[in-house]
Write a protein that holds these residues in place. Sequence first.
Motif, short mmCIF file in Angstrom:
data_model
loop_
_atom_site.label_atom_id
_atom_site.label_comp_id
_atom_site.label_asym_id
_atom_site.label_seq_id
_atom_site.Cartn_x
_atom_site.Cartn_y
_atom_site.Cartn_z
N TYR A 25 0.97 -1.29 0.30
CA TYR A 25 -0.02 -0.08 -0.02
C TYR A 25 1.04 1.14 0.07
O TYR A 25 0.66 2.24 -0.86
CB TYR A 25 -1.03 0.08 1.03
CG TYR A 25 -1.86 1.34 1.15
CD1 TYR A 25 -2.99 1.07 0.75
CD2 TYR A 25 -1.33 2.29 2.10
CE1 TYR A 25 -3.98 2.33 0.91
CE2 TYR A 25 -1.92 3.52 1.99
CZ TYR A 25 -3.23 3.62 1.44
OH TYR A 25 -4.27 4.55 1.22
N SER A 29 -0.06 3.34 -3.35
CA SER A 29 -1.27 4.07 -3.26
C SER A 29 -1.40 5.26 -3.97
O SER A 29 -2.67 5.45 -4.38
CB SER A 29 -1.80 3.92 -1.71
OG SER A 29 -0.70 4.55 -0.97
N LEU A 32 -2.15 4.56 -7.78
CA LEU A 32 -3.57 3.98 -7.73
C LEU A 32 -4.32 5.10 -7.80
O LEU A 32 -5.48 5.34 -8.37
CB LEU A 32 -3.43 2.77 -7.21
CG LEU A 32 -2.63 1.65 -7.34
CD1 LEU A 32 -3.09 0.28 -6.64
CD2 LEU A 32 -2.21 1.34 -8.89
N MET A 33 -4.21 5.96 -6.56
CA MET A 33 -5.02 7.13 -6.55
C MET A 33 -5.16 7.97 -7.40
O MET A 33 -6.11 8.65 -8.09
CB MET A 33 -4.52 8.04 -5.24
CG MET A 33 -5.53 9.18 -4.59
SD MET A 33 -7.05 8.35 -4.01
CE MET A 33 -7.99 10.00 -3.80
N LEU A 36 -7.29 6.45 -10.22
CA LEU A 36 -8.61 6.89 -10.08
C LEU A 36 -9.02 8.12 -10.19
O LEU A 36 -10.14 8.42 -10.44
CB LEU A 36 -8.86 6.29 -8.33
CG LEU A 36 -8.71 4.94 -8.25
CD1 LEU A 36 -8.73 4.58 -6.94
CD2 LEU A 36 -9.81 3.78 -8.86
N GLU A 47 -11.38 8.38 -3.55
CA GLU A 47 -10.98 7.75 -2.27
C GLU A 47 -11.84 6.57 -2.00
O GLU A 47 -11.27 5.51 -1.45
CB GLU A 47 -11.32 8.81 -1.19
CG GLU A 47 -10.18 10.15 -1.36
CD GLU A 47 -10.64 11.35 -0.75
OE1 GLU A 47 -11.40 11.15 0.24
OE2 GLU A 47 -9.82 12.28 -0.86
N LEU A 50 -10.59 3.66 -3.67
CA LEU A 50 -9.15 3.09 -3.58
C LEU A 50 -9.21 2.12 -2.28
O LEU A 50 -8.57 1.09 -2.59
CB LEU A 50 -8.52 4.45 -3.13
CG LEU A 50 -6.92 3.97 -2.73
CD1 LEU A 50 -6.20 3.59 -4.02
CD2 LEU A 50 -6.04 5.22 -2.13
N TYR A 54 -7.88 -1.84 -2.83
CA TYR A 54 -6.95 -2.71 -1.79
C TYR A 54 -7.49 -3.88 -1.43
O TYR A 54 -6.88 -4.90 -1.19
CB TYR A 54 -6.09 -1.80 -0.99
CG TYR A 54 -4.88 -1.04 -1.51
CD1 TYR A 54 -3.63 -1.78 -1.76
CD2 TYR A 54 -5.12 0.18 -2.22
CE1 TYR A 54 -2.83 -0.88 -2.52
CE2 TYR A 54 -4.16 0.83 -2.82
CZ TYR A 54 -2.89 0.32 -3.02
OH TYR A 54 -2.13 1.08 -3.75
N THR A 79 -6.94 -1.54 -11.00
CA THR A 79 -7.57 -0.38 -10.68
C THR A 79 -8.39 0.34 -11.71
O THR A 79 -9.45 0.54 -11.71
CB THR A 79 -6.57 0.59 -10.44
OG1 THR A 79 -5.60 -0.05 -9.37
CG2 THR A 79 -6.76 1.92 -9.74
N PRO B 65 -3.29 9.55 -1.24
CA PRO B 65 -4.52 9.35 -0.64
C PRO B 65 -4.61 9.85 0.76
O PRO B 65 -3.59 10.12 1.54
CB PRO B 65 -4.56 7.72 -0.72
CG PRO B 65 -3.29 7.29 -0.61
CD PRO B 65 -2.39 8.41 -1.29
N THR B 69 -6.84 5.64 4.81
CA THR B 69 -7.54 4.58 3.99
C THR B 69 -7.03 3.26 4.20
O THR B 69 -7.81 2.46 4.19
CB THR B 69 -7.11 5.14 2.44
OG1 THR B 69 -7.30 6.42 2.34
CG2 THR B 69 -7.65 4.25 1.34
#
Lengths: 180, 213
Positions: A25, A29, A32-33, A36, A47, A50, A54, A79, B65, B69
């Motif tokens: 992560y 992350s 991948l954010m 998205l 958000e 996401l 995961y 994703t 993010p 999360t």
Amino acid sequence: MEDDPVARLIEATAKADRAAFRSLYGATSAKLMGVLIRILGDRAEAEEALQEVYTRVWLKAARFDVARGRGMTWLIALTRNLAIDRLRQRPDAPHDGDELLAQVSDPTPRAETRLIASGEARRIQDCLDQLPPDRATALRGAYIAGRSYADLAQAAGVPLNTMRTWLRRALLALKGCMGT
Amino acid sequence: MTDTPLPPDDADEVLAGEYVLGLLDLPERSAATARITRDPAFAARVAAWENRLSPLNDAYPETAPPPGTLAAVEARLFPKPARRRLWTWGAAGAVAASLALWLALTPPQPDYLATLAAADTGLTFQAQVAGDTLTITRIAGPAPDATYVLELWVIIGDAPPRSLGLLTDTTQTIALPGAASGQTLAISQEPPGGSPGDAPTGPILALAPLAPT
């Protein structure tokens, strides 16, 4: 095999290694954010998505096959698939023949049209450059922003079936050009 | 330009590329997703397109993010098992009687837990294994309608999935001798009556490893 720390973390996650999952992560992350937000166009939804991403990574990690590609490629594919599924499930998702909103038209070149410089990336850039420019733009718009045939036809001002034909031929030409 | 039909091989190649580009509408996407799970040649074409187009991923910027999360994901994936509460009663006799009743009615402490969640639909099952018995409960999401059924599988090591039967009730108990850490439970969507063969034919909706409690 080329060193691929993300792939190693996915493989450890597949063995229910929670520490590896956390490291994965941490390492992936932000990227991948970015995927998205670009596809969904809405930070709050990104958000929430996401978390779904995961959750799926944990559930599906055992299906990752290092022989098939790099870890980051697998994660981004997962994703993008989730984001595109969400786009297509939206009540206002354009379908073939539906009326389209003017807002889908987006002539501004964004990050996707920037020069891609790295070696492997250079090859796809060269191959995209061999396509008619409107088709290369449509292909990038589909991949990077998750646009449907209907969106792209509207943006390019061509009938839907023309866009289908363009992109189907573009895909075959791209495969031939890249030689893989 | 005319839209002449492509030769079958090219048609598959194009369909895989269209899927990866994200061009398909919802019914076409669902059909392609189902095909990926049952057609290895098509799945390989999809993976090849994912690799081929992956340099375009450079266009996605990194964006941090929000904090929390990961914690939210972990809370979803690894729920703390509900703790049984022994309540006290005024009279010792009542305590003894209720304890006896409690022992009779309460299943033994589970050895393994797994939460199987289908990300798309919210369908979620909680599975627990105590001794040789698996208990699986649908805790969220819709029951299957008449057009399909849900089938439960166990995957042990590299062996192919073995069917544990159809999930027809909200809660079911199923014999599962030899459960062990690292074995994986999976739920697939199948035609009415279940998979016609020895392996899942429909999409795998959820899977999760058995985790020791």
